[in-house]
Write a protein that holds these residues in place. Structure first.
Motif, mmCIF file in Angstrom:
data_model
loop_
_atom_site.group_PDB
_atom_site.id
_atom_site.type_symbol
_atom_site.label_atom_id
_atom_site.label_comp_id
_atom_site.label_asym_id
_atom_site.label_seq_id
_atom_site.Cartn_x
_atom_site.Cartn_y
_atom_site.Cartn_z
ATOM 1 N N LEU A 96 -10.021 37.018 -13.708
ATOM 2 C CA LEU A 96 -9.160 38.181 -13.535
ATOM 3 C C LEU A 96 -9.786 39.462 -14.079
ATOM 4 C CD1 LEU A 96 -5.815 36.463 -14.592
ATOM 5 C CD2 LEU A 96 -6.811 36.629 -12.299
ATOM 6 N N VAL A 97 -10.356 39.380 -15.270
ATOM 7 C CA VAL A 97 -10.996 40.541 -15.895
ATOM 8 C C VAL A 97 -12.167 40.061 -16.742
ATOM 9 C CG1 VAL A 97 -8.992 42.090 -15.964
ATOM 10 C CG2 VAL A 97 -9.343 40.457 -17.816
ATOM 11 N N HIS A 98 -13.061 40.997 -17.071
ATOM 12 C CA HIS A 98 -14.178 40.779 -17.995
ATOM 13 C C HIS A 98 -15.191 39.756 -17.501
ATOM 14 C CE1 HIS A 98 -11.143 42.083 -21.368
ATOM 15 N NE2 HIS A 98 -11.454 43.079 -20.535
ATOM 16 N N HIS A 126 1.409 35.163 -15.203
ATOM 17 C CA HIS A 126 0.605 36.068 -16.020
ATOM 18 C C HIS A 126 -0.207 35.339 -17.082
ATOM 19 C CE1 HIS A 126 4.228 35.539 -18.563
ATOM 20 N NE2 HIS A 126 3.393 35.718 -19.572
ATOM 21 N N HIS A 127 -0.110 34.025 -17.151
ATOM 22 C CA HIS A 127 -0.772 33.274 -18.221
ATOM 23 C C HIS A 127 -2.275 33.166 -17.965
ATOM 24 C CE1 HIS A 127 3.085 32.285 -19.898
ATOM 25 N NE2 HIS A 127 3.479 31.792 -18.738
ATOM 26 N N THR A 128 -3.062 33.354 -19.022
ATOM 27 C CA THR A 128 -4.520 33.398 -18.889
ATOM 28 C C THR A 128 -5.209 32.511 -19.916
ATOM 29 O OG1 THR A 128 -4.747 35.291 -20.404
ATOM 30 C CG2 THR A 128 -4.416 35.784 -18.059
ATOM 31 N N LEU A 129 -6.498 32.281 -19.664
ATOM 32 C CA LEU A 129 -7.376 31.582 -20.603
ATOM 33 C C LEU A 129 -8.684 32.362 -20.695
ATOM 34 C CD1 LEU A 129 -6.981 27.902 -19.309
ATOM 35 C CD2 LEU A 129 -6.047 28.812 -21.461
ATOM 36 N N VAL A 177 -9.588 34.000 -17.103
ATOM 37 C CA VAL A 177 -9.171 33.371 -15.853
ATOM 38 C C VAL A 177 -7.678 33.103 -15.878
ATOM 39 C CG1 VAL A 177 -11.450 32.296 -15.577
ATOM 40 C CG2 VAL A 177 -9.603 31.012 -16.678
ATOM 41 N N SER A 178 -7.104 32.973 -14.699
ATOM 42 C CA SER A 178 -5.688 32.617 -14.612
ATOM 43 C C SER A 178 -5.523 31.148 -14.968
ATOM 44 C CB SER A 178 -5.155 32.893 -13.209
ATOM 45 O OG SER A 178 -5.893 32.184 -12.246
ATOM 46 N N GLY A 180 2.334 37.854 -10.944
ATOM 47 C CA GLY A 180 2.178 37.823 -12.385
ATOM 48 C C GLY A 180 1.483 39.097 -12.843
ATOM 49 N N SER A 181 1.944 39.683 -13.936
ATOM 50 C CA SER A 181 1.346 40.898 -14.494
ATOM 51 C C SER A 181 0.816 40.580 -15.881
ATOM 52 C CB SER A 181 2.387 42.015 -14.568
ATOM 53 O OG SER A 181 1.822 43.215 -15.059
ATOM 54 N N LEU A 182 -0.505 40.729 -16.057
ATOM 55 C CA LEU A 182 -1.130 40.337 -17.315
ATOM 56 C C LEU A 182 -0.521 41.083 -18.501
ATOM 57 C CD1 LEU A 182 -3.095 39.010 -15.375
ATOM 58 C CD2 LEU A 182 -4.968 39.739 -16.874
ATOM 59 N N ARG A 183 -0.267 40.361 -19.575
ATOM 60 C CA ARG A 183 0.374 40.941 -20.751
ATOM 61 C C ARG A 183 -0.571 41.075 -21.940
ATOM 62 N NH1 ARG A 183 6.737 39.938 -21.053
ATOM 63 N NH2 ARG A 183 7.190 40.213 -18.835
#
Length: 273
Positions: free
Chosen positions: A82-84, A218-221, A230-231, A169-172
């Motif tokens: 998702l990011v980075h 919105h849950h990530t690892l 990642v989602s 989902g919106s990342l928190r």
């Protein structure tokens, strides 16, 4: 407010220079994203843009004080990253959703923005996801006004996302942020609204507004490389970001080639060409 950096007109014009380098780099990298191209090759294009403009990278080496310096000039995140995302030798494939986050420093001032593109054949659901993320960013940018609050930006982003017929989902854990002489500064700019006091918006404030949405939750690892996010459910994501300034007359998007004129309407108020 004492920790929030307020810029004068001359400083906003300097930030615009950094913003235009970011805009140029993102346009070049997004334009080159194609089947068979590696994310490392895209990062090399970003490096060339920085060098051509005598600019430094906001990202390269970031986080060294924590033991894991970022090794590239762009975060390039593919599909469920998702990011980075760290650029590597993985060739892009047909239908990949590619988010590119890029930052530049010119004269000590930072610009930061992100775009998401789809390589080759596009799944309509991915197109809708990217469109939703982009429009959520603009919904937040339109709340940048003297006398408002950071919470107004957050509420507009969340309100737009929730108004859509598809649930995203919106990342928190990851938010927008203040920006200027550093890439990440006060205040944080969440992409969801919390009913509590937030910083007052003032002329001369600059925020990096950046919704990050997924087709799932919105849950990530965070992966073992200590960067890639990642989602948790494997869903694809999209990231859209701009560096946005409040001027005496309205809003100026420092990382858009046209300064945001085409989408801000009467809110558009640049201080320089």
């Amino acid at each position: 407010m004492s920790q929030i950096e307020i810029k004068d007109a001359a400083q906003l014009k300097l930030m615009r220079r950094a913003g235009l380098v970011v805009s140029d780099g993102l346009a070049a990298m997004c334009g080159a994203a194609a089947i068979g191209v590696t994310t490392r090759e895209l990062d090399s294009i970003g490096r060339e843009v920085l060098e051509r403009n005598d600019a430094k990278s906001s990202f390269l080496g970031y986080g060294a004080e924590y033991g894991a310096p970022f090794p590239a000039v762009a975060c390039i995140s593919v599909n469920d990253t998702l990011v980075h995302g760290i650029p590597d030798d993985r060739p892009l494939e047909d239908g990949d959703v590619v988010s590119i986050d890029f930052g530049a420093i010119v004269g000590g001032w930072h610009g930061d923005a992100a775009r998401t593109v789809i390589v080759g054949s596009a799944d309509p659901a991915d197109v809708a996801l990217v469109d939703a993320t982009r429009e959520a960013m603009w919904a937040g940018a339109r709340q940048m006004r003297d006398g408002g609050r950071v919470g107004d930006v957050s509420r507009a982003i969340e309100g737009y996302v929730k108004s859509l017929p598809v649930r995203y989902g919106s990342l928190r854990e990851y938010t927008g942020h203040g920006i200027g002489t550093q890439m990440h500064m006060e205040p944080d700019v969440p992409n969801w609204y919390r009913p509590r006091p937030t910083a007052r918006l003032r002329t001369g404030m600059v925020l990096a507004i950046e919704p990050m949405l997924t087709r799932g939750t919105h849950h990530t690892l965070e992966l073992d490389d200590e960067w890639s996010v990642v989602s948790r459910d494997g869903s694809r994501g999209s990231h859209w970001e701009n560096t946005v300034a409040i001027t005496p007359g309205g809003v100026w998007v420092l990382t858009e080639a046209d300064g945001g004129e085409s989408l801000l309407g009467d809110l558009y108020a640049p201080l320089a060409d």
